[in-house]
Scaffold this motif. Structure first.
Motif, PDB file in Angstrom:
ATOM      1  N   PRO B 206     -37.831  -4.471  27.816  1.00 43.35           N
ATOM      2  CA  PRO B 206     -37.031  -3.746  26.817  1.00 43.35           C
ATOM      3  C   PRO B 206     -37.530  -2.331  26.563  1.00 43.35           C
ATOM      4  CG  PRO B 206     -38.459  -5.336  25.726  1.00 43.35           C
ATOM      5  CD  PRO B 206     -38.673  -5.522  27.196  1.00 43.35           C
ATOM      6  N   VAL B 207     -36.585  -1.454  26.168  1.00 42.68           N
ATOM      7  CA  VAL B 207     -36.885  -0.087  25.710  1.00 42.68           C
ATOM      8  C   VAL B 207     -36.466  -0.024  24.248  1.00 42.68           C
ATOM      9  CG1 VAL B 207     -36.280   2.357  25.962  1.00 42.68           C
ATOM     10  CG2 VAL B 207     -36.475   0.888  28.003  1.00 42.68           C
ATOM     11  N   THR B 208     -37.342   0.450  23.385  1.00 45.27           N
ATOM     12  CA  THR B 208     -37.016   0.533  21.957  1.00 45.27           C
ATOM     13  C   THR B 208     -36.838   1.984  21.536  1.00 45.27           C
ATOM     14  OG1 THR B 208     -39.370   0.560  21.425  1.00 45.27           O
ATOM     15  CG2 THR B 208     -38.283  -1.579  21.374  1.00 45.27           C
ATOM     16  N   ASP B 209     -36.155   2.167  20.408  1.00 46.18           N
ATOM     17  CA  ASP B 209     -36.031   3.523  19.856  1.00 46.18           C
ATOM     18  C   ASP B 209     -37.011   3.687  18.691  1.00 46.18           C
ATOM     19  OD1 ASP B 209     -35.000   2.215  17.689  1.00 46.18           O
ATOM     20  OD2 ASP B 209     -32.980   3.025  17.870  1.00 46.18           O
ATOM     21  N   GLY B 210     -36.845   4.740  17.916  1.00 46.42           N
ATOM     22  CA  GLY B 210     -37.769   5.040  16.829  1.00 46.42           C
ATOM     23  C   GLY B 210     -37.835   3.962  15.756  1.00 46.42           C
ATOM     24  N   THR B 211     -36.781   3.135  15.657  1.00 42.10           N
ATOM     25  CA  THR B 211     -36.757   2.072  14.638  1.00 42.10           C
ATOM     26  C   THR B 211     -37.217   0.732  15.208  1.00 42.10           C
ATOM     27  OG1 THR B 211     -34.497   1.363  15.090  1.00 42.10           O
ATOM     28  CG2 THR B 211     -34.749   3.222  13.590  1.00 42.10           C
ATOM     29  N   ARG B 212     -37.755   0.739  16.417  1.00 36.09           N
ATOM     30  CA  ARG B 212     -38.212  -0.474  17.101  1.00 36.09           C
ATOM     31  C   ARG B 212     -37.059  -1.387  17.540  1.00 36.09           C
ATOM     32  NH1 ARG B 212     -43.649  -0.767  18.663  1.00 36.09           N
ATOM     33  NH2 ARG B 212     -44.595   0.946  17.549  1.00 36.09           N
ATOM     34  N   ALA B 213     -35.833  -0.909  17.401  1.00 36.09           N
ATOM     35  CA  ALA B 213     -34.697  -1.693  17.898  1.00 36.09           C
ATOM     36  C   ALA B 213     -34.639  -1.555  19.420  1.00 36.09           C
ATOM     37  CB  ALA B 213     -33.403  -1.166  17.284  1.00 36.09           C
ATOM     38  N   VAL B 214     -34.276  -2.638  20.105  1.00 31.32           N
ATOM     39  CA  VAL B 214     -34.133  -2.596  21.565  1.00 31.32           C
ATOM     40  C   VAL B 214     -32.805  -1.920  21.893  1.00 31.32           C
ATOM     41  CG1 VAL B 214     -33.835  -3.983  23.648  1.00 31.32           C
ATOM     42  CG2 VAL B 214     -35.585  -4.610  21.963  1.00 31.32           C
ATOM     43  N   VAL B 215     -32.862  -0.795  22.601  1.00 31.20           N
ATOM     44  CA  VAL B 215     -31.654  -0.016  22.881  1.00 31.20           C
ATOM     45  C   VAL B 215     -31.290  -0.018  24.358  1.00 31.20           C
ATOM     46  CG1 VAL B 215     -31.852   1.508  20.886  1.00 31.20           C
ATOM     47  CG2 VAL B 215     -33.021   2.110  23.024  1.00 31.20           C
ATOM     48  N   ALA B 216     -32.199  -0.490  25.207  1.00 29.41           N
ATOM     49  CA  ALA B 216     -31.924  -0.469  26.644  1.00 29.41           C
ATOM     50  C   ALA B 216     -32.897  -1.411  27.343  1.00 29.41           C
ATOM     51  CB  ALA B 216     -32.080   0.949  27.199  1.00 29.41           C
ATOM     52  N   ALA B 217     -32.623  -1.672  28.618  1.00 28.65           N
ATOM     53  CA  ALA B 217     -33.559  -2.422  29.447  1.00 28.65           C
ATOM     54  C   ALA B 217     -33.811  -1.615  30.710  1.00 28.65           C
ATOM     55  CB  ALA B 217     -32.981  -3.792  29.813  1.00 28.65           C
ATOM     56  N   VAL B 218     -35.072  -1.537  31.100  1.00 27.78           N
ATOM     57  CA  VAL B 218     -35.400  -0.859  32.348  1.00 27.78           C
ATOM     58  C   VAL B 218     -35.860  -1.930  33.334  1.00 27.78           C
ATOM     59  CG1 VAL B 218     -37.702  -0.191  31.501  1.00 27.78           C
ATOM     60  CG2 VAL B 218     -36.712   1.030  33.411  1.00 27.78           C
ATOM     61  N   ALA B 219     -35.384  -1.806  34.580  1.00 28.78           N
ATOM     62  CA  ALA B 219     -35.610  -2.876  35.549  1.00 28.78           C
ATOM     63  C   ALA B 219     -35.915  -2.314  36.932  1.00 28.78           C
ATOM     64  CB  ALA B 219     -34.364  -3.769  35.648  1.00 28.78           C
ATOM     65  N   VAL B 220     -36.615  -3.126  37.718  1.00 27.85           N
ATOM     66  CA  VAL B 220     -36.723  -2.828  39.148  1.00 27.85           C
ATOM     67  C   VAL B 220     -36.191  -4.032  39.919  1.00 27.85           C
ATOM     68  CG1 VAL B 220     -38.665  -1.217  38.948  1.00 27.85           C
ATOM     69  CG2 VAL B 220     -39.109  -3.641  39.287  1.00 27.85           C
ATOM     70  N   ILE B 221     -35.608  -3.738  41.066  1.00 27.97           N
ATOM     71  CA  ILE B 221     -35.125  -4.782  41.966  1.00 27.97           C
ATOM     72  C   ILE B 221     -35.964  -4.684  43.235  1.00 27.97           C
ATOM     73  CG2 ILE B 221     -33.103  -5.777  43.127  1.00 27.97           C
ATOM     74  CD1 ILE B 221     -32.747  -5.472  40.080  1.00 27.97           C
ATOM     75  N   VAL B 222     -36.620  -5.785  43.591  1.00 21.57           N
ATOM     76  CA  VAL B 222     -37.481  -5.805  44.786  1.00 21.57           C
ATOM     77  C   VAL B 222     -37.041  -6.989  45.659  1.00 21.57           C
ATOM     78  CG1 VAL B 222     -39.439  -4.698  43.614  1.00 21.57           C
ATOM     79  CG2 VAL B 222     -39.244  -7.199  43.593  1.00 21.57           C
ATOM     80  N   PRO B 223     -37.502  -7.063  46.906  1.00 19.58           N
ATOM     81  CA  PRO B 223     -37.094  -8.202  47.744  1.00 19.58           C
ATOM     82  C   PRO B 223     -37.620  -9.520  47.156  1.00 19.58           C
ATOM     83  CG  PRO B 223     -38.024  -6.433  49.088  1.00 19.58           C
ATOM     84  CD  PRO B 223     -38.315  -6.085  47.653  1.00 19.58           C
ATOM     85  N   ASN B 224     -36.820 -10.564  47.262  1.00 19.02           N
ATOM     86  CA  ASN B 224     -37.197 -11.885  46.777  1.00 19.02           C
ATOM     87  C   ASN B 224     -37.800 -12.682  47.926  1.00 19.02           C
ATOM     88  OD1 ASN B 224     -37.400 -14.184  45.176  1.00 19.02           O
ATOM     89  ND2 ASN B 224     -35.310 -14.872  45.693  1.00 19.02           N
ATOM     90  N   ASP B 225     -39.061 -13.044  47.783  1.00 16.17           N
ATOM     91  CA  ASP B 225     -39.726 -13.827  48.825  1.00 16.17           C
ATOM     92  C   ASP B 225     -39.821 -15.274  48.330  1.00 16.17           C
ATOM     93  OD1 ASP B 225     -41.344 -15.042  50.629  1.00 16.17           O
ATOM     94  OD2 ASP B 225     -43.051 -13.678  50.394  1.00 16.17           O
TER      95      ASP B 225
END
Lengths: 252, 252
Positions: B206-225
């Motif tokens: 999760p990514v939070t803003d100044g009020t600690r609310a979750v405003v976004a998600a940052v993700a990576v996609i990698v190969p699945n082994d």
């Protein structure tokens, strides 16, 4: 602005409402929107409510209105700029990593350059361009590259002026503009020390598509050193390499 | 789709026209637009002509219609996603450079995750997300992170299903979804091997803003082994560092 003629279409009014939002006016009251569009408050209020219902606008807790995520989604999903942006991004990243400061790509739209992507380093030199921002063709390095390869009609239109001055270095005579466009076609790049801001130097090269038509300009903005106005030319090979890479992707 | 009721507003019809364009349908004939919206050809033709006159759509030489640059500009200039995107971009670049493959950021919109930015390496593992593309919350790592921090009402709505399956690994029961959301809140990340595609593994925080609310998600996609399904957890520290950096910028 004059009050709207009764015959104006809903769509035309909706576009005018969207156009009052900008980087410095991201949230507006309905009364501000009415004042800036010249619409009656009741008309603006009704149309804003309908635009909110479609997600084109969104209403905050404090009743102020913003551009909606749905509008962004509709514009981006099939965006004419998205394929250029996606082709350009890896090369802009490399350029940005090597040169620092700002790397950007713009397209011709009307008599302006419209910037579709920009990468900036924190603390980089001043840069007046923004994503989805515009600059006049005669004043910016990207604009000059696009104008140098534009139609004869557009060139004559811009040469006929007015050539707005940003600094003492901005091109402000048709003779100098004509000479600069010829230089750009011969040299393959535009080099613009202090044209938009005394402290910034723009360098730009053209990007072509599969038909060899110029479809965009890629540029870097670096600090302008009055003691060494030629300094920016060192970035030309890196810019050319990036432009070739983007052109190759676009030609597929 | 049914023919439009006579009472439908012009704006509503215009939005429906814009909605038929997409990554695979960037250029459409007026007859295609009429068929896909259920509008009469004459109605579609008249409205398309007006939308072209405002730059919301543009007509190609072959008469096919595309989304116009002006629509993109109106949506982007005051875009609600632009500040998030600008805050995120330097950190996404670093994440992308370190992890390779795909780095992306998405926000909650309705019952979907809407991806506002994505950086991809050439030849990276398959990734179903696109910029301005959507995925259901229960199926993607970004969506699960957003759902884990969403309102009780939205969680219950998604738990009530349907939970569409993409692969044998997709979460498809309310019990498993409830458990997964609790795990995400406890661990601080979502780890989704093969949930959307057998060959891809998504990890999101999760990514939070100044009020600690979750405003976004940052993700990576990698190969699945499949031989090493825990492999993706190695990227969690890099993801957390990126999310903290983005949160810091958003809190200013």
């Amino acid at each position: 602005m004059a009050r709207v003629a009764t015959g104006e279409s809903v769509l035309s009014r909706a576009v005018r409402i969207l156009a009052v939002f900008g980087p410095e006016e991201r949230a507006l009251r309905v009364s501000d929107i009415a004042a800036r569009t010249g619409l009656h408050v009741a008309t603006a209020s009704r149309l804003v409510a309908e635009m909110v219902s479609h997600g084109l606008l969104t209403r905050e807790d404090d009743r102020r209105v913003r551009v909606g995520v749905r509008l962004w989604e509709l514009a981006m999903r099939a965006s004419p700029t998205l394929s250029l942006r996606e082709a350009a991004m890896p090369f802009l990243e490399d350029l940005h990593a090597v040169v620092g400061h700002h790397a950007q790509i713009g397209v011709l739209d009307g008599a302006d350059v419209l910037f579709v992507e920009r990468l900036s380093a924190p603390g980089a030199v001043v840069n007046y361009t923004r994503i989805a921002g515009r600059l006049p063709l005669h004043a910016s390095s990207s604009g000059l590259v696009l104008l140098a390869h534009a139609s004869h009609e557009l060139q004559e239109q811009v040469l006929a002026g007015p050539l707005v001055r940003y600094t003492a270095a901005t091109i402000d005579t048709p003779a100098r503009l004509r000479r600069t466009l010829a230089d750009i076609r011969r040299d393959g790049y535009a080099h613009c020390p202090g044209f938009i801001h005394d402290e910034a130097l723009g360098v730009a090269v053209p990007v072509t598509d599969g038909t060899r038509a110029v479809v965009a300009a890629v540029a870097v903005i670096v600090p302008n050193d009055p003691a060494d106005p030629g300094a920016g030319r060192a970035v030309v090979p890196a810019l050319r390499a990036a432009a070739r890479g983007i052109s190759r992707i676009l030609s597929r």
